[in-house]
Design an enzyme around this catalytic site. Structure first.
Site, mmCIF file in Angstrom:
data_model
loop_
_atom_site.group_PDB
_atom_site.id
_atom_site.type_symbol
_atom_site.label_atom_id
_atom_site.label_comp_id
_atom_site.label_asym_id
_atom_site.label_seq_id
_atom_site.Cartn_x
_atom_site.Cartn_y
_atom_site.Cartn_z
ATOM 1 N N TYR A 1 -8.537 4.085 6.128
ATOM 2 C CA TYR A 1 -7.290 4.778 5.769
ATOM 3 C C TYR A 1 -7.609 6.079 5.032
ATOM 4 O O TYR A 1 -8.614 6.183 4.322
ATOM 5 C CB TYR A 1 -6.441 3.916 4.840
ATOM 6 C CG TYR A 1 -5.778 2.735 5.491
ATOM 7 C CD1 TYR A 1 -4.538 2.868 6.113
ATOM 8 C CD2 TYR A 1 -6.377 1.479 5.479
ATOM 9 C CE1 TYR A 1 -3.918 1.785 6.702
ATOM 10 C CE2 TYR A 1 -5.766 0.384 6.063
ATOM 11 C CZ TYR A 1 -4.532 0.543 6.679
ATOM 12 O OH TYR A 1 -3.926 -0.532 7.261
ATOM 13 N N TYR B 1 -11.250 -3.614 9.988
ATOM 14 C CA TYR B 1 -12.040 -3.274 8.814
ATOM 15 C C TYR B 1 -12.251 -4.505 7.937
ATOM 16 O O TYR B 1 -11.422 -5.427 7.915
ATOM 17 C CB TYR B 1 -11.383 -2.147 8.005
ATOM 18 C CG TYR B 1 -9.976 -2.426 7.521
ATOM 19 C CD1 TYR B 1 -9.743 -3.144 6.338
ATOM 20 C CD2 TYR B 1 -8.877 -1.966 8.233
ATOM 21 C CE1 TYR B 1 -8.454 -3.383 5.896
ATOM 22 C CE2 TYR B 1 -7.580 -2.200 7.791
ATOM 23 C CZ TYR B 1 -7.380 -2.907 6.620
ATOM 24 O OH TYR B 1 -6.111 -3.160 6.179
ATOM 25 N N ARG C 1 -9.767 -7.548 8.709
ATOM 26 C CA ARG C 1 -8.387 -7.388 9.141
ATOM 27 C C ARG C 1 -8.371 -6.968 10.606
ATOM 28 O O ARG C 1 -9.103 -6.070 11.016
ATOM 29 C CB ARG C 1 -7.679 -6.323 8.314
ATOM 30 C CG ARG C 1 -7.494 -6.729 6.868
ATOM 31 C CD ARG C 1 -6.030 -6.910 6.496
ATOM 32 N NE ARG C 1 -5.299 -7.778 7.393
ATOM 33 C CZ ARG C 1 -4.025 -7.584 7.741
ATOM 34 N NH1 ARG C 1 -3.364 -6.545 7.274
ATOM 35 N NH2 ARG C 1 -3.414 -8.418 8.549
ATOM 36 N N HIS D 1 -4.183 -3.142 13.253
ATOM 37 C CA HIS D 1 -2.749 -3.283 13.021
ATOM 38 C C HIS D 1 -2.137 -1.953 12.625
ATOM 39 O O HIS D 1 -2.823 -1.041 12.163
ATOM 40 C CB HIS D 1 -2.462 -4.331 11.930
ATOM 41 C CG HIS D 1 -3.032 -3.990 10.593
ATOM 42 N ND1 HIS D 1 -4.359 -4.188 10.271
ATOM 43 C CD2 HIS D 1 -2.467 -3.448 9.481
ATOM 44 C CE1 HIS D 1 -4.586 -3.789 9.032
ATOM 45 N NE2 HIS D 1 -3.457 -3.331 8.533
ATOM 46 N N HIS E 1 1.289 -0.555 10.372
ATOM 47 C CA HIS E 1 2.393 -0.882 9.475
ATOM 48 C C HIS E 1 3.635 -0.121 9.929
ATOM 49 O O HIS E 1 3.556 1.051 10.320
ATOM 50 C CB HIS E 1 2.063 -0.474 8.036
ATOM 51 C CG HIS E 1 0.834 -1.126 7.488
ATOM 52 N ND1 HIS E 1 0.870 -2.295 6.772
ATOM 53 C CD2 HIS E 1 -0.470 -0.760 7.539
ATOM 54 C CE1 HIS E 1 -0.354 -2.634 6.401
ATOM 55 N NE2 HIS E 1 -1.187 -1.716 6.863
#
Length: 241
Positions: free
Chosen positions: A107, A146, A156, A159, A161
């Site tokens: 991110y 990640y 994870r 995905h 959000h």
């Protein structure tokens, strides 16, 4: 997403707040009984955030960070679908916002310490309004998986959000979208907090070859149902609006 009184949460549909396999839930979960407060006129009628002043690239995460001067690196994908009520009717002019990791699983956030490099041409956020029949669409790159410091080797799954906002800020809903065929979904302790498999399956977007463009991008369809028996699962309000 209509004006009017907010509907209280249906706690029976919510994941358990304290789950030993999801390490940070142990520290974050409440240890006292929850208190339900009545909504106020401000929450029920306004204010309204982010529904105006859209830029031409707000929906295009491949190019919006650079202002169209360069493109993000990664597998190009189209994420699209409709925002629907319980009768299958499209919800027009709902604000849909997304945020995600880049193709390497990192991110653009100062507290993200993963070793994957940042993409100088990818910001990881976009927004759009649904059209008159409730349709939305984003161009982006498929986010990478990640690792996260939960158990010895937890990752994870890929995905995205999503945040949806109706006529007022009190009608904001938040959820996540996963990708069909990802083996990490069944291994994720966060997904596992949703004990009803039929609800977690609604968070998985199927591949949509009909909307894919040859030699350019694959498409994934993710319809979001706000209420009713087939509603999408929302992190902050499982029963929808």
């Amino acid at each position: 997403m209509t004006k009017g009184r907010l509907i209280p949460r249906d706690r029976s549909a919510h994941p358990v707040a304290h789950d030993l396999d999801y390490k940070t839930s142990v520290a974050r979960s409440p240890n006292l009984a929850l208190i339900s407060l009545e909504s106020t006129p401000t929450e029920e009628s306004g204010p309204r955030f982010g529904h105006n002043n859209f830029g031409p690239l707000d929906h295009d995460l491949i190019r919006n960070w650079s202002g169209g001067k360069a493109e993000a690196v990664g597998e190009r994908i189209l994420v699209h679908g409709r925002v629907l009520d319980e009768q299958g009717r499209g919800i027009p002019h709902a604000l849909v916002e997304i945020w995600q990791a880049n193709a390497g699983g990192r991110y653009r956030h100062k507290k993200d310490g993963y070793l994957a490099p940042l993409d100088p041409n990818f910001g990881g956020a976009g927004r759009c309004l649904t059209d008159d029949v409730g349709h939305y669409a984003f161009m982006t790159v498929k986010p990478g998986a990640y690792p996260w410091p939960n158990r010895g080797n937890d990752w994870r799954p890929a995905h995205i959000h999503l945040s949806l906002s109706g006529p007022c800020f009190g009608q904001r809903l938040i959820t996540q979208m996963y990708f069909e065929g990802d083996p990490l979904i069944d291994r994720c302790p966060i997904v596992a907090t949703i004990k009803d498999r039929s609800q977690s399956d609604r968070l998985i977007a199927p591949l949509d070859m009909a909307q894919s463009r040859p030699l350019d991008y694959l498409a994934y369809r993710f319809d979001i149902v706000l209420r009713g028996q087939r509603q999408s699962f929302f992190e902050n309000r499982p029963e929808g609006l």
